[in-house]
Design a protein around this motif. Structure first.
Motif, PDB file in Angstrom:
ATOM      1  N   ASP A  49       0.819  -1.209   0.000  1.00 41.37           N
ATOM      2  CA  ASP A  49       0.000   0.000   0.000  1.00 41.37           C
ATOM      3  C   ASP A  49       0.857   1.264   0.000  1.00 41.37           C
ATOM      4  O   ASP A  49       0.462   2.293  -0.506  1.00 41.37           O
ATOM      5  CB  ASP A  49      -0.911   0.018   1.227  1.00 41.37           C
ATOM      6  N   THR A  50       2.024   1.199   0.597  1.00 39.67           N
ATOM      7  CA  THR A  50       2.864   2.386   0.711  1.00 39.67           C
ATOM      8  C   THR A  50       4.280   2.061   0.280  1.00 39.67           C
ATOM      9  O   THR A  50       4.659   0.912   0.115  1.00 39.67           O
ATOM     10  CB  THR A  50       2.886   2.890   2.168  1.00 39.67           C
ATOM     11  N   ARG A  66       2.124   0.210  -4.257  1.00 42.83           N
ATOM     12  CA  ARG A  66       0.810   0.293  -4.891  1.00 42.83           C
ATOM     13  C   ARG A  66       0.812   1.276  -6.053  1.00 42.83           C
ATOM     14  O   ARG A  66       1.328   2.385  -5.955  1.00 42.83           O
ATOM     15  CB  ARG A  66      -0.256   0.688  -3.866  1.00 42.83           C
ATOM     16  N   TYR A  67       0.199   0.853  -7.143  1.00 39.44           N
ATOM     17  CA  TYR A  67       0.107   1.667  -8.361  1.00 39.44           C
ATOM     18  C   TYR A  67      -1.081   2.612  -8.251  1.00 39.44           C
ATOM     19  O   TYR A  67      -2.173   2.212  -7.841  1.00 39.44           O
ATOM     20  CB  TYR A  67      -0.057   0.738  -9.563  1.00 39.44           C
ATOM     21  N   THR A  68      -0.891   3.863  -8.636  1.00 39.10           N
ATOM     22  CA  THR A  68      -1.935   4.882  -8.461  1.00 39.10           C
ATOM     23  C   THR A  68      -2.653   5.217  -9.762  1.00 39.10           C
ATOM     24  O   THR A  68      -3.410   6.176  -9.810  1.00 39.10           O
ATOM     25  CB  THR A  68      -1.321   6.178  -7.885  1.00 39.10           C
ATOM     26  N   TRP A  70      -5.087   3.746 -11.349  1.00 35.74           N
ATOM     27  CA  TRP A  70      -6.493   3.381 -11.497  1.00 35.74           C
ATOM     28  C   TRP A  70      -7.328   4.066 -10.419  1.00 35.74           C
ATOM     29  O   TRP A  70      -7.056   3.953  -9.219  1.00 35.74           O
ATOM     30  CB  TRP A  70      -6.669   1.864 -11.408  1.00 35.74           C
ATOM     31  N   LYS A  71      -8.370   4.753 -10.833  1.00 30.03           N
ATOM     32  CA  LYS A  71      -9.157   5.626  -9.957  1.00 30.03           C
ATOM     33  C   LYS A  71      -9.746   4.887  -8.759  1.00 30.03           C
ATOM     34  O   LYS A  71      -9.717   5.383  -7.631  1.00 30.03           O
ATOM     35  CB  LYS A  71     -10.264   6.287 -10.774  1.00 30.03           C
ATOM     36  N   GLY A  73      -8.865   1.942  -7.456  1.00 34.23           N
ATOM     37  CA  GLY A  73      -8.026   0.899  -6.867  1.00 34.23           C
ATOM     38  C   GLY A  73      -8.024  -0.356  -7.717  1.00 34.23           C
ATOM     39  O   GLY A  73      -8.412  -0.337  -8.887  1.00 34.23           O
ATOM     40  N   TYR A 219       6.172   5.298 -12.362  1.00 28.50           N
ATOM     41  CA  TYR A 219       6.031   4.206 -11.397  1.00 28.50           C
ATOM     42  C   TYR A 219       7.162   3.194 -11.544  1.00 28.50           C
ATOM     43  O   TYR A 219       7.825   2.833 -10.570  1.00 28.50           O
ATOM     44  CB  TYR A 219       4.681   3.521 -11.594  1.00 28.50           C
ATOM     45  N   LYS A 223       9.542   3.852  -8.472  1.00 28.95           N
ATOM     46  CA  LYS A 223       8.964   3.072  -7.379  1.00 28.95           C
ATOM     47  C   LYS A 223       9.389   1.600  -7.381  1.00 28.95           C
ATOM     48  O   LYS A 223       9.612   1.014  -6.321  1.00 28.95           O
ATOM     49  CB  LYS A 223       7.432   3.152  -7.445  1.00 28.95           C
TER      50      LYS A 223
END
Length: 233
Positions: A49-50, A66-68, A70-71, A73, A219, A223
């Motif tokens: 998540d983080t 976590r990939y951001t 997608w609106k 989740g 990402y 990340k």
């Protein structure tokens, strides 16, 4: 043998829907075939998540926060462990029209020969993309600095994917660890389009697609990391 196995696994990843998987299970000496993973094959490979601070550990860790993109989740659609192969896959929750047929696929292939570099592995990936698309443009994105030999980025535009009957854009990162190769791919569907030699497809120039590509690039570059003994790349 390892190379052929890796190529076969990648073919399954890029072509087979979840419901098409068949697993051979040996439970207490009784062999059965199932469309769901055997109990001994299922593992939890949740993306986090983080962000994670790299741990000073000899254990190799593939860090994928976590990939951001997608609106609403995401939801896990595959969580699998075989003898030399780990895989998880996510799809967006309640996807919008622009998120349909989108997925993130993360995999780990172990015990590959040291001669299997990320560049050599990428050739197999490119061959598979070309085999499942009517036409495909595959290339390495331009980066500001030179990459180490253990990291490879790829990007592709598939004009028409035979299983979804639509076009597809994708961005992936391949990393070489001590004994394993790791790969994570972000893929999403677009309207089918034409690819003309020497010309960048119009779909890649669309504002919406540029935004998605930028999110995927940031990402994977910033990340997604492979860490061991406090060193990450």
């Amino acid at each position: 043998m390892f190379i052929h196995s890796a190529v076969f696994i990648l073919i399954l990843i890029f072509t087979a829907p979840v419901y098409a998987e068949v697993y051979k299970c040996d439970e207490d000496g009784v062999v059965r075939y199932s469309t769901t993973p055997c109990s001994s094959q299922v593992i939890n490979l949740d993306l986090d998540d983080t962000d994670i601070e790299p741990e000073v550990s000899e254990e190799e860790r593939f860090i994928t926060p976590r990939y951001t993109g997608w609106k609403n989740g995401w939801q896990k659609t595959k969580d699998l462990k075989l003898e030399r192969f780990f895989e998880i896959e996510y799809e967006p929750i309640s996807p919008s029209a622009s998120e349909m047929h989108s997925s993130i696929n993360q995999q780990k292939l172990t015990n590959l020969p040291q001669s299997m570099s990320v560049q050599r592995f990428a050739i197999s990936v490119e061959d598979i993309i070309e085999s499942i698309c009517a036409n495909a443009l595959i290339y390495q994105p331009k980066l500001a600095k030179k990459l180490p030999d253990t990291v490879f980025y790829g990007q592709y535009a598939c004009s028409y994917k035979r299983d979804t009957k639509r076009g597809e854009l994708g961005y992936y990162k391949i990393m070489r660890g001590e004994n394993s190769i790791y790969m994570i791919a972000i893929k999403w569907s677009v309207d089918s389009f034409e690819i003309e030699e020497g010309k960048v497809p119009d779909v890649i120039q669309e504002t919406q697609q540029k935004d998605k590509i930028n999110i995927a690039q940031r990402y994977l570059k910033n990340k997604v990391k492979l860490c061991r003994a406090g060193r990450c790349f």
